[in-house]
Design a protein around this motif. Structure first.
Motif, short mmCIF file in Angstrom:
data_model
loop_
_atom_site.label_atom_id
_atom_site.label_comp_id
_atom_site.label_asym_id
_atom_site.label_seq_id
_atom_site.Cartn_x
_atom_site.Cartn_y
_atom_site.Cartn_z
N SER A 34 0.91 -1.25 -0.07
CA SER A 34 -0.02 0.11 0.07
C SER A 34 0.70 1.43 0.01
O SER A 34 0.30 2.33 -0.25
CB SER A 34 -1.01 0.02 1.12
N ALA A 51 -5.39 -11.00 0.28
CA ALA A 51 -6.15 -11.19 1.33
C ALA A 51 -6.86 -12.65 1.07
O ALA A 51 -7.31 -13.28 1.99
CB ALA A 51 -7.46 -10.37 1.32
N PHE B 37 -20.44 -5.80 1.49
CA PHE B 37 -19.37 -5.69 0.53
C PHE B 37 -20.00 -5.02 -0.74
O PHE B 37 -19.25 -4.29 -1.36
CB PHE B 37 -18.66 -6.99 0.60
N HIS B 52 -8.67 7.77 -0.52
CA HIS B 52 -7.64 6.64 -0.26
C HIS B 52 -7.87 6.49 1.27
O HIS B 52 -7.76 7.35 2.13
CB HIS B 52 -6.24 7.16 -0.45
N TYR B 54 -5.90 5.28 3.59
CA TYR B 54 -4.85 5.44 4.06
C TYR B 54 -4.67 7.04 4.48
O TYR B 54 -4.02 7.55 5.35
CB TYR B 54 -3.50 5.09 3.71
N VAL B 59 -3.76 4.12 9.61
CA VAL B 59 -3.35 2.34 9.09
C VAL B 59 -2.59 1.72 10.28
O VAL B 59 -2.58 0.68 10.51
CB VAL B 59 -2.52 2.66 7.95
N PHE B 63 -3.34 -1.90 11.35
CA PHE B 63 -2.39 -3.09 11.43
C PHE B 63 -2.03 -3.73 12.44
O PHE B 63 -1.90 -4.97 12.57
CB PHE B 63 -1.09 -2.37 10.78
N THR B 66 -4.72 -5.89 13.15
CA THR B 66 -4.68 -7.08 12.15
C THR B 66 -3.97 -8.24 13.01
O THR B 66 -4.35 -9.36 12.96
CB THR B 66 -4.11 -6.61 10.97
N LEU B 184 -11.56 -13.69 9.59
CA LEU B 184 -11.67 -13.80 8.17
C LEU B 184 -12.03 -12.61 7.33
O LEU B 184 -11.50 -12.15 6.60
CB LEU B 184 -12.23 -15.30 7.72
N ILE B 187 -9.67 -9.85 7.61
CA ILE B 187 -8.60 -9.85 6.62
C ILE B 187 -8.81 -9.16 5.53
O ILE B 187 -8.20 -8.69 4.71
CB ILE B 187 -8.43 -11.62 6.45
N PHE B 188 -10.11 -8.96 5.05
CA PHE B 188 -10.64 -8.48 4.05
C PHE B 188 -10.96 -7.26 4.07
O PHE B 188 -10.80 -6.26 3.43
CB PHE B 188 -11.94 -9.38 3.10
N PHE B 190 -9.77 -4.95 6.39
CA PHE B 190 -8.38 -4.15 6.49
C PHE B 190 -7.76 -3.53 5.22
O PHE B 190 -7.99 -2.26 5.13
CB PHE B 190 -7.41 -4.90 7.20
N PRO B 191 -7.77 -4.45 4.10
CA PRO B 191 -6.98 -3.78 2.92
C PRO B 191 -8.29 -2.93 2.20
O PRO B 191 -7.96 -1.61 1.83
CB PRO B 191 -6.75 -4.96 2.12
N LEU B 195 -6.69 0.62 3.23
CA LEU B 195 -5.27 0.47 2.28
C LEU B 195 -5.62 0.89 0.95
O LEU B 195 -4.70 1.26 0.12
CB LEU B 195 -4.64 -0.78 2.27
N LEU B 196 -6.87 0.78 0.35
CA LEU B 196 -7.17 1.10 -1.04
C LEU B 196 -8.01 2.42 -1.37
O LEU B 196 -8.50 2.72 -0.51
CB LEU B 196 -8.02 -0.12 -1.47
#
Lengths: 101, 196
Positions: A34, A51, B37, B52, B54, B59, B63, B66, B184, B187-188, B190-191, B195-196
């Motif tokens: 990232s 992921a 989602f 974004h 972040y 973050v 992190f 996580t 689980l 895990i999806f 978080f990014p 992060l995106l």
């Protein structure tokens, strides 16, 4: 409980710790990527791929889906079909963009 | 009335009832989160601009969370493995660690929320924050639910180990399946959000 059974579990424990290590490394990888500030499309593809690998490790090893009864696979397969539908529908809204000439 | 097939497997399903039940429940949970989602994707592809994650969110805190949640999944599976190896004291330690880690996750989340709310950035501030609060809020409620069940099994619920050890071990496995699912989802999340 037989000692053979307990030995099996000890082997599992080693696997769990290895999976733990892999998940930690992949988490660091996700965050590191990232910081590269890639194009949005690339970033999304890579982040989702990482992921998915992490999620699969959790499902396969911690949730024991690497050796489970067929009935559970059937019900999860059905869930996956409906899940895919829900993911595709919003993306499909983007397919019929009106382009001005 | 006795609950049937708590330990022995049901011949037609090949599973104990509790295990099949929790997997069906988790399937419905997949769909619950899938709806959100799906909404997230729709909001994002339909918007003219999207921040974004972040730039909006913290973050390093996420992190850290996580790492905490993945660690709690490991301690959960170790709690189950300890019972399988007949080591009750270790079980108490691992399940206790799982509960503590889950609480740490919620405390960190509290500070994240507080930071936004104090700055006047509530869910109504932007579409991004609306979906952020909705998804992490629902996930947080799942963490809370897991803490309640795990604390019961760690405390008063563990009496069952003395009378029906196999049934208790199955209960821990089932609680674990739920807990790994919550991990689980994160895990999806978080990014996707940060992060995106």
């Amino acid at each position: 409980m037989s000692s053979g059974h307990a030995d099996d579990i000890r082997k599992h424990v080693k696997t769990y710790l290895m999976v733990f290590g892999a998940l930690m490394v992949l988490t660091v990888v996700t965050v590191a990527i990232s910081y590269l500030h890639l194009e949005v499309h690339e970033a999304i593809m890579i982040a989702l791929a990482v992921a998915t690998v992490k999620g699969s490790l959790v499902a396969l090893y911690f949730m024991h889906l690497n050796h489970e009864r067929k009935l559970i696979y059937y019900s999860l397969a059905l869930t996956a079909v409906f899940f895919a539908f829900l993911m595709i529908i919003p993306l499909a809204t983007n397919l019929d963009k009106i382009v001005q000439k | 009335m006795e609950i049937p097939y708590t330990v022995e497997v049901r011949p037609d399903t090949g599973l104990s009832n509790g295990k099949l039940g929790v997997w069906l429940f988790l399937s419905s949970e997949v769909m619950l989160f899938a709806a959100l989602f799906s909404s997230y994707i729709l909001l994002r592809v339909g918007s003219t601009e999207w921040p974004h994650g972040y730039e909006e969110l913290n973050v390093p805190m996420a992190f850290f969370n996580t790492i905490v949640l993945i660690s709690s999944s490991v301690t959960m599976v170790m709690a189950w493995a300890s019972l399988k190896m007949n080591e009750f004291a270790k079980f108490k330690l691992y399940l206790g660690a799982t509960i503590v880690l889950a609480l740490v996750f919620l405390v960190v989340k509290y500070f994240e929320y507080e930071h936004h709310l104090v700055a006047g950035e509530g869910p109504s501030h932007s579409t991004f924050l609306a979906i952020y609060f909705t998804m992490t809020g629902l996930h947080g409620l799942h963490i809370l639910g897991g803490i309640i069940v795990n604390t019961y099994l760690w405390g008063p619920g563990n009496k069952m180990w003395k009378t029906e050890p196999e049934r208790f071990t199955n209960r821990i496995e089932i609680a674990g399946l739920y807990w790994h699912f919550v991990d689980l989802v994160w895990i999806f999340l978080f990014p996707m959000l940060y992060l995106l």
